[in-house]
Enzyme design. Structure first.
Site, PDB file in Angstrom:
ATOM      1  N   HIS A 124       0.856  -1.296  -0.137  1.00  0.00           N
ATOM      2  CA  HIS A 124       0.048  -0.093   0.120  1.00  0.00           C
ATOM      3  C   HIS A 124       0.888   1.275  -0.013  1.00  0.00           C
ATOM      4  O   HIS A 124       1.959   1.489   0.518  1.00  0.00           O
ATOM      5  CB  HIS A 124      -1.133  -0.112   1.355  1.00  0.00           C
ATOM      6  CG  HIS A 124      -0.260   0.265   2.724  1.00  0.00           C
ATOM      7  ND1 HIS A 124       0.022   1.253   3.245  1.00  0.00           N
ATOM      8  CD2 HIS A 124      -0.126  -0.889   3.373  1.00  0.00           C
ATOM      9  CE1 HIS A 124       0.268   1.097   4.416  1.00  0.00           C
ATOM     10  NE2 HIS A 124       0.234  -0.309   4.482  1.00  0.00           N
ATOM     11  N   ASP A 136       6.245   1.055   7.066  1.00  0.00           N
ATOM     12  CA  ASP A 136       4.943   0.729   6.629  1.00  0.00           C
ATOM     13  C   ASP A 136       4.212   2.071   5.622  1.00  0.00           C
ATOM     14  O   ASP A 136       3.996   2.900   6.445  1.00  0.00           O
ATOM     15  CB  ASP A 136       3.861   0.613   8.135  1.00  0.00           C
ATOM     16  CG  ASP A 136       2.541   0.520   7.912  1.00  0.00           C
ATOM     17  OD1 ASP A 136       2.114  -0.074   6.990  1.00  0.00           O
ATOM     18  OD2 ASP A 136       1.885   0.548   8.753  1.00  0.00           O
ATOM     19  N   GLU A 170      -4.876   2.075   2.442  1.00  0.00           N
ATOM     20  CA  GLU A 170      -5.207   1.246   3.184  1.00  0.00           C
ATOM     21  C   GLU A 170      -5.536   1.650   4.612  1.00  0.00           C
ATOM     22  O   GLU A 170      -6.200   0.919   5.450  1.00  0.00           O
ATOM     23  CB  GLU A 170      -3.721   0.165   3.224  1.00  0.00           C
ATOM     24  CG  GLU A 170      -4.029  -1.088   3.998  1.00  0.00           C
ATOM     25  CD  GLU A 170      -3.100  -0.962   5.310  1.00  0.00           C
ATOM     26  OE1 GLU A 170      -3.188  -2.000   6.019  1.00  0.00           O
ATOM     27  OE2 GLU A 170      -2.731   0.252   5.794  1.00  0.00           O
ATOM     28  N   GLU A 171      -4.520   2.581   4.962  1.00  0.00           N
ATOM     29  CA  GLU A 171      -4.504   2.878   6.679  1.00  0.00           C
ATOM     30  C   GLU A 171      -6.065   3.464   6.967  1.00  0.00           C
ATOM     31  O   GLU A 171      -6.348   3.478   8.164  1.00  0.00           O
ATOM     32  CB  GLU A 171      -3.547   4.006   6.924  1.00  0.00           C
ATOM     33  CG  GLU A 171      -2.152   3.267   6.619  1.00  0.00           C
ATOM     34  CD  GLU A 171      -1.626   2.369   7.475  1.00  0.00           C
ATOM     35  OE1 GLU A 171      -2.408   2.104   8.358  1.00  0.00           O
ATOM     36  OE2 GLU A 171      -0.368   2.116   7.635  1.00  0.00           O
ATOM     37  N   ASP A 198       3.461  -5.883   3.818  1.00  0.00           N
ATOM     38  CA  ASP A 198       3.228  -5.019   4.735  1.00  0.00           C
ATOM     39  C   ASP A 198       3.514  -5.071   6.056  1.00  0.00           C
ATOM     40  O   ASP A 198       2.904  -4.931   7.005  1.00  0.00           O
ATOM     41  CB  ASP A 198       1.605  -4.973   4.738  1.00  0.00           C
ATOM     42  CG  ASP A 198       1.051  -3.678   5.571  1.00  0.00           C
ATOM     43  OD1 ASP A 198       2.056  -2.685   5.924  1.00  0.00           O
ATOM     44  OD2 ASP A 198      -0.210  -3.535   5.840  1.00  0.00           O
ATOM     45  N   HIS A 269       3.711   2.987  12.958  1.00  0.00           N
ATOM     46  CA  HIS A 269       2.638   4.098  13.205  1.00  0.00           C
ATOM     47  C   HIS A 269       3.122   5.333  14.276  1.00  0.00           C
ATOM     48  O   HIS A 269       2.410   5.782  14.760  1.00  0.00           O
ATOM     49  CB  HIS A 269       1.302   3.612  13.774  1.00  0.00           C
ATOM     50  CG  HIS A 269       0.566   2.827  12.572  1.00  0.00           C
ATOM     51  ND1 HIS A 269      -0.846   2.571  12.893  1.00  0.00           N
ATOM     52  CD2 HIS A 269       0.967   2.404  11.324  1.00  0.00           C
ATOM     53  CE1 HIS A 269      -1.110   1.885  11.749  1.00  0.00           C
ATOM     54  NE2 HIS A 269      -0.275   1.812  10.799  1.00  0.00           N
TER      55      HIS A 269
END
Length: 301
Positions: A124, A136, A170-171, A198, A269
């Site tokens: 992604h 990520d 995606e997130e 991922d 994140h």
């Protein structure tokens, strides 16, 4: 959150972030503060998606870095022992913006004999805005693009088409994944296998699969090809990546090249998800694993 080699620790802890605000609201809360879903000891909070139920007025929700969460817990414990209280001021600047148009990116290594049959390599494009999203999921994008490039450079292409899909959004709700499944609905029965990168850049240690029983010999053969890279056969529940959810629901066979996640959630994140965390040595192993698995699935009878 427990530190685990696989995603178990994250799967156990993440529902607190996703559903916590709605649960807190039902108890009369004005706002929600949680301990960050992560394993980092750095004083950096972890972010991620919060799901508010339809028709429920949202309340503010925020995460504290682990050290700050420990400090607040100690203050609360001391206050409870003395009969006092703790007051928290929140100043949150996040806001919800209107939807805007984005796009998935697709590229193919066209199959030489069965081009209508597809092996999908996904990753992604988006990341959380605290950092550049090096693990990520820039790492995942690099992995699948590099694997496809290796296949494109072979003296002849494999029998089936290898398609790279770089998903948007995606997130924040998988809209790119749903758009792909909808746009390619008639083509999905011809997707023979799908795999998503991922999980950062750490080495692949096992292969897991959610495929029909009749196709398990194919998975075993792919595992044999990956053995020189130190990859073993895994088992248990297989998700294969969030963007593959709509394909999995449609019956597309899913392969998971499980990477060691022991350190992944130290930066996941957070503002620490930066390019210095990328390990070229382990990335080469991951790219090789994806290239071999994709080649095998696209080439085997």
């Amino acid at each position: 959150m427990r530190r685990t080699r696989d995603f178990t620790g994250y799967r156990e802890a993440a529902p607190v972030r996703r559903a916590g605000a709605t649960a807190a609201l039902r108890q009369g809360a004005l706002a929600l503060l949680i301990r960050s879903i992560g394993t980092s000891t750095a004083r950096l909070p972890h972010t991620g998606r919060v799901i508010y139920e339809p028709g429920v007025p949202p309340i503010p929700a925020a995460a504290l870095a682990l050290a700050d969460a420990d400090l607040l817990a100690a203050r609360l414990e001391a206050a409870a022992a003395s009969g006092g209280g703790v007051r928290v001021w929140l100043r949150l600047t996040s806001r919800l913006l209107p939807d805007s148009e984005s796009a998935n990116l697709l590229a193919e290594v066209r199959g030489r004999e069965r081009p209508e049959e597809i092996v999908l390599l996904g990753a992604h494009l988006d990341s959380w805005d605290l950092g550049p999203g090096a693990l990520d999921d820039a790492a995942g994008v690099g992995i699948v693009v590099a694997a496809a490039r290796l296949l494109a450079e072979l003296p002849r292409p494999p029998r089936r088409t290898v398609r790279v899909v770089l998903y948007a959004n995606e997130e924040f709700g998988l809209s790119g994944a749903h758009a792909y499944a909808e746009r390619h609905r008639e083509e999905l029965p011809r997707h023979v296998l799908a795999v998503e990168a991922d999980h950062g850049c750490a080495a692949v240690y096992q292969l897991s699969a959610a495929v029909p029983a009749a196709r398990l010999p194919v998975v075993e053969a792919i595992t044999g090809f990956l053995a020189p890279l130190g990859v073993e056969r895994g088992g248990g529940e297989v998700e294969g990546g969030s963007d593959l959810g709509p394909l999995r629901e449609a019956g597309v066979p899913i392969l998971a090249l499980d990477q060691d996640s022991s350190r992944y959630f130290d930066v996941h994140h957070t503002a620490d998800d930066t390019v210095d965390k990328l390990d070229p040595h382990s990335l080469r192993q991951v790219v090789a694993a994806y290239a071999v698995a994709a080649w095998a699935a696209a080439e085997m009878e």
